[in-house]
Design an enzyme around this catalytic site. Structure first.
Site, PDB file in Angstrom:
ATOM      1  N   THR A  84      41.730  26.734  27.982  1.00 59.84           N
ATOM      2  CA  THR A  84      41.113  25.786  28.932  1.00 59.84           C
ATOM      3  C   THR A  84      39.739  26.354  29.294  1.00 59.84           C
ATOM      4  O   THR A  84      39.509  26.826  30.407  1.00 59.84           O
ATOM      5  CB  THR A  84      41.956  25.638  30.208  1.00 59.84           C
ATOM      6  OG1 THR A  84      42.173  26.965  30.744  1.00 59.84           O
ATOM      7  CG2 THR A  84      43.303  25.005  29.915  1.00 59.84           C
ATOM      8  N   GLU A 149      50.790  32.423  33.589  1.00 56.35           N
ATOM      9  CA  GLU A 149      50.979  33.822  33.178  1.00 56.35           C
ATOM     10  C   GLU A 149      49.908  34.656  33.893  1.00 56.35           C
ATOM     11  O   GLU A 149      48.917  34.150  34.372  1.00 56.35           O
ATOM     12  CB  GLU A 149      50.880  33.980  31.667  1.00 56.35           C
ATOM     13  CG  GLU A 149      49.659  33.405  31.040  1.00 56.35           C
ATOM     14  CD  GLU A 149      48.367  34.166  31.396  1.00 56.35           C
ATOM     15  OE1 GLU A 149      47.350  33.513  31.568  1.00 56.35           O
ATOM     16  OE2 GLU A 149      48.422  35.406  31.528  1.00 56.35           O
ATOM     17  N   CYS A 261      38.568  34.896  31.542  1.00 53.54           N
ATOM     18  CA  CYS A 261      39.316  34.311  32.673  1.00 53.54           C
ATOM     19  C   CYS A 261      38.545  34.276  33.980  1.00 53.54           C
ATOM     20  O   CYS A 261      38.305  33.203  34.534  1.00 53.54           O
ATOM     21  CB  CYS A 261      40.632  35.053  32.838  1.00 53.54           C
ATOM     22  SG  CYS A 261      41.675  34.839  31.401  1.00 53.54           S
ATOM     23  N   LYS A 264      35.566  31.859  34.172  1.00 54.82           N
ATOM     24  CA  LYS A 264      35.912  30.425  34.087  1.00 54.82           C
ATOM     25  C   LYS A 264      36.791  30.003  35.255  1.00 54.82           C
ATOM     26  O   LYS A 264      36.641  28.911  35.814  1.00 54.82           O
ATOM     27  CB  LYS A 264      36.556  30.097  32.744  1.00 54.82           C
ATOM     28  CG  LYS A 264      38.032  30.333  32.630  1.00 54.82           C
ATOM     29  CD  LYS A 264      38.580  29.825  31.316  1.00 54.82           C
ATOM     30  CE  LYS A 264      40.007  30.297  31.081  1.00 54.82           C
ATOM     31  NZ  LYS A 264      41.001  29.807  32.030  1.00 54.82           N
TER      32      LYS A 264
HETATM   33  C1  UDX Z   1      42.509  38.718  34.360  1.00 61.56           C
HETATM   34  C2  UDX Z   1      43.638  38.909  35.366  1.00 61.56           C
HETATM   35  O1  UDX Z   1      43.711  40.278  35.736  1.00 61.56           O
HETATM   36  C3  UDX Z   1      44.960  38.482  34.726  1.00 61.56           C
HETATM   37  O2  UDX Z   1      46.009  38.596  35.695  1.00 61.56           O
HETATM   38  C4  UDX Z   1      44.843  37.024  34.265  1.00 61.56           C
HETATM   39  O3  UDX Z   1      46.034  36.608  33.637  1.00 61.56           O
HETATM   40  C5  UDX Z   1      43.673  36.870  33.303  1.00 61.56           C
HETATM   41  O4  UDX Z   1      42.465  37.339  33.906  1.00 61.56           O
HETATM   42  P1  UDX Z   1      41.542  39.970  32.230  1.00 61.56           P
HETATM   43  O5  UDX Z   1      40.462  38.963  32.326  1.00 61.56           O
HETATM   44  O6  UDX Z   1      42.194  40.236  30.932  1.00 61.56           O
HETATM   45  O7  UDX Z   1      42.748  39.560  33.268  1.00 61.56           O
HETATM   46  O8  UDX Z   1      40.946  41.363  32.715  1.00 61.56           O
HETATM   47  P2  UDX Z   1      40.910  42.198  34.069  1.00 61.56           P
HETATM   48  O9  UDX Z   1      41.525  43.501  33.802  1.00 61.56           O
HETATM   49  O10 UDX Z   1      41.406  41.402  35.199  1.00 61.56           O
HETATM   50  O11 UDX Z   1      39.311  42.428  34.270  1.00 61.56           O
HETATM   51  C6  UDX Z   1      38.502  41.298  34.457  1.00 61.56           C
HETATM   52  C7  UDX Z   1      37.057  41.790  34.657  1.00 61.56           C
HETATM   53  O12 UDX Z   1      36.953  42.459  35.922  1.00 61.56           O
HETATM   54  C8  UDX Z   1      36.601  42.786  33.589  1.00 61.56           C
HETATM   55  O13 UDX Z   1      35.244  42.516  33.258  1.00 61.56           O
HETATM   56  C9  UDX Z   1      36.711  44.141  34.302  1.00 61.56           C
HETATM   57  O14 UDX Z   1      35.758  45.079  33.820  1.00 61.56           O
HETATM   58  C10 UDX Z   1      36.384  43.750  35.741  1.00 61.56           C
HETATM   59  N1  UDX Z   1      36.991  44.650  36.714  1.00 61.56           N
HETATM   60  C11 UDX Z   1      38.338  44.672  36.857  1.00 61.56           C
HETATM   61  C12 UDX Z   1      36.170  45.441  37.500  1.00 61.56           C
HETATM   62  O15 UDX Z   1      34.950  45.422  37.357  1.00 61.56           O
HETATM   63  N2  UDX Z   1      36.731  46.259  38.435  1.00 61.56           N
HETATM   64  C13 UDX Z   1      38.083  46.321  38.606  1.00 61.56           C
HETATM   65  O16 UDX Z   1      38.536  47.102  39.451  1.00 61.56           O
HETATM   66  C14 UDX Z   1      38.913  45.514  37.794  1.00 61.56           C
END
Ligand code: UDX
Length: 465
Positions: A84, A149, A261, A264
């Site tokens: 999506t 999820e 994620c 978006k």
């Molecule tokens: C996220 C959600 O965590 C997950 O539950 C959902 O299902 C999908 O979106 P994801 O996008 O895979 O997962 O990565 P995530 O680990 O959440 O990190 C997202 C972004 O935030 C990354 O760019 C990461 O570098 C950044 N981030 C994350 C930070 O800058 N600091 C943090 O403490 C955590």
């Protein structure tokens, strides 16, 4: 039970493999023939730790097809796990793939089934799916449900097999019982199953993701304030996160969030609020903080390079949006690479897994190196943009001996101030005092405390605030 999963991206493939792993008979369908042929011979098209082994280990319960009718034939539960993405036009979630799947289900379904949306969708989407199917085939006996999820890329298998909770949203008792049965292997281990209505379930996903993004933007803003007053964001985050009401997760400062994620989902949440005339103003602020941040990071790198990067060799370590993935969608390091290149820098990048994906976005704007050493050799500035384990395992002294100048911009606070000061680096990180000395080679660590204290003195009278 037989389960059908529509879509074999990060969510669909992990969902299919994990449900097969806990004993269900699963068929995954995708409309990209190449992907399905690869999966049939055990080739997983994405990098996700442990996924290839899991697919291979469960191949007798996990099938792949390009025909949706085959996939849903005899399946009591049909999981929609298609993408999506953000609709370029207005930032809303683009639901065309969801609705296309619903239409195809209506054409092929011959028995009662629960149509479960696992993709991240705006509140009320499951009712639109119900309308589409009922309008296409009024004789069909089916129910709809939401089952978001929460898996993170790079940690997806563990997140799916050991979830904090399972959320099910449906108005149908039959559907609820089937989904409770589906997740029995998890609830028997004590995983909490939250049953609610469809709209609340769809909203839980957006609320959870946008709150996590809020934590990230919040700590990034605190980091910027720390830089102004000479604080240390690592200690601030630790002091905050030790409060169980806050929690230490998602308080790691960095160059801003990216991925497929957060960007978006925050944008979609903001649009949903605007459309409802109930703006999600905090989320809107989270978005603007994050958008500005990339440019702040480029400015930090330009400053570290002596306020001009033209013709300078800059090693960029990390192109993926986070470690342990090959995903570069909405990756901040990719945008940084592009901006540095446009400013005339000679960017030499290395990433353990995301090189080919990044090349698809950046083309020949940067150089692609086979290994860390190749990228760092003779660099005037080294930028750590993604916190891959490989980057922190190399000691500052090893970086120093490869580089033309000892200037490091660490956007993930991979190293400590102490070790970088002792190695004689001019070191710029996030939310911590800069170790800045234009004549790096004469840098004397013993004056470090006094010098940084002076440099970090507030640029305004604290009493004025
Ligand atoms: C996220 C959600 O965590 C997950 O539950 C959902 O299902 C999908 O979106 P994801 O996008 O895979 O997962 O990565 P995530 O680990 O959440 O990190 C997202 C972004 O935030 C990354 O760019 C990461 O570098 C950044 N981030 C994350 C930070 O800058 N600091 C943090 O403490 C955590």
């Amino acid at each position: 039970m037989r389960i059908a999963v529509i879509g074999t991206g990060y969510v669909g493939l992990v969902t299919g493999a994990c449900l097969a792993h806990v004993g269900w008979d699963v068929t995954c369908v995708d409309n990209v023939p190449g992907k399905i042929e690869g999966l049939r011979s055990g080739i997983v098209p994405i990098y996700e730790p442990g996924l290839e082994d899991l697919v291979l280990a469960n191949k007798d319960r996990l099938r792949f097809t390009t025909t949706l009718a085959d996939a849903i034939d005899g399946a009591e539960i049909i999981i929609i796990a298609v993408g999506t993405p953000t609709r370029k036009l207005d930032g809303n979630a683009d639901l065309r793939y969801i609705f296309a799947a619903a239409k195809e289900i209506a054409q092929s379904l011959r028995h009662y089934a629960v149509i479960v949306t696992k993709s991240t969708v705006p509140a009320g989407t499951s009712f639109q799916i119900k309308r589409i199917i009922a309008q296409a085939n009024s004789r069909l006996d089916f129910d709809v449900a939401s089952n978001p999820e929460f898996l993170r890329e790079g940690n997806a298998i563990d997140d799916f097999l050991n979830p904090d909770r399972i959320v099910i949203g449906t108005e149908s008792g039959v559907a609820a019982r089937l989904l409770e049965n589906l997740y029995r292997p998890f609830t028997e281990k004590g995983v909490e199953l939250i049953r609610t209505d469809i709209v609340s379930s769809e909203l839980i996903k957006y609320a959870a993701n946008t709150f996590l993004a809020t934590k990230v933007s919040f700590i990034n803003e605190m980091a910027d304030i720390c830089e102004k007053v000479g604080g240390n964001i690592d200690d601030v985050a630790r002091g905050m996160g030790s409060d169980t009401r806050i929690g230490e997760a998602f308080l790691r400062p960095g160059p801003g969030y990216g991925g497929s994620c957060f960007p978006k989902d925050t944008l979609a949440m903001a649009r949903i609020g605007q459309k409802l005339l109930s703006p999600a103003s905090i989320v809107e602020a989270v978005i603007s903080v994050n958008r500005l941040r990339t440019h702040r990071m480029v400015a930090k790198i330009v400053h570290a390079a002596g306020d001009d990067v033209r013709g300078k060799r800059i090693a960029l370590l990390g192109l993926t949006f986070k470690p342990n993935t090959d995903d570069v969608r909405d990756s901040v390091p990719v945008v940084i690479a592009e901006e540095l290149s446009q400013l005339g820098a000679q960017v030499r990048a290395y990433d353990p897994k995301g090189m080919e994906q990044a090349r698809g976005l950046l083309g020949d704007a940067i150089e692609y190196c086979e290994c860390l050493e190749d990228a760092v050799t003779d660099a005037q500035v080294c930028v750590i943009a993604t916190e891959w384990k490989e980057f922190r395992e190399k000691k500052p002294g090893e970086y120093k001996h490869l580089m033309a100048r000892r200037v490091m911009v660490d956007l993930r606070n991979v190293f400590s101030l102490k070790e970088m000061s002792e190695a004689g680096f001019s070191y710029f990180s996030i939310g911590r005092p800069a170790i800045e000395d234009r004549t790096v080679s004469q840098y004397d660590p013993s004056t470090f405390e006094r010098k940084v204290r002076v440099d970090a003195a507030p640029s305004f009278e604290l009493s004025a605030y």
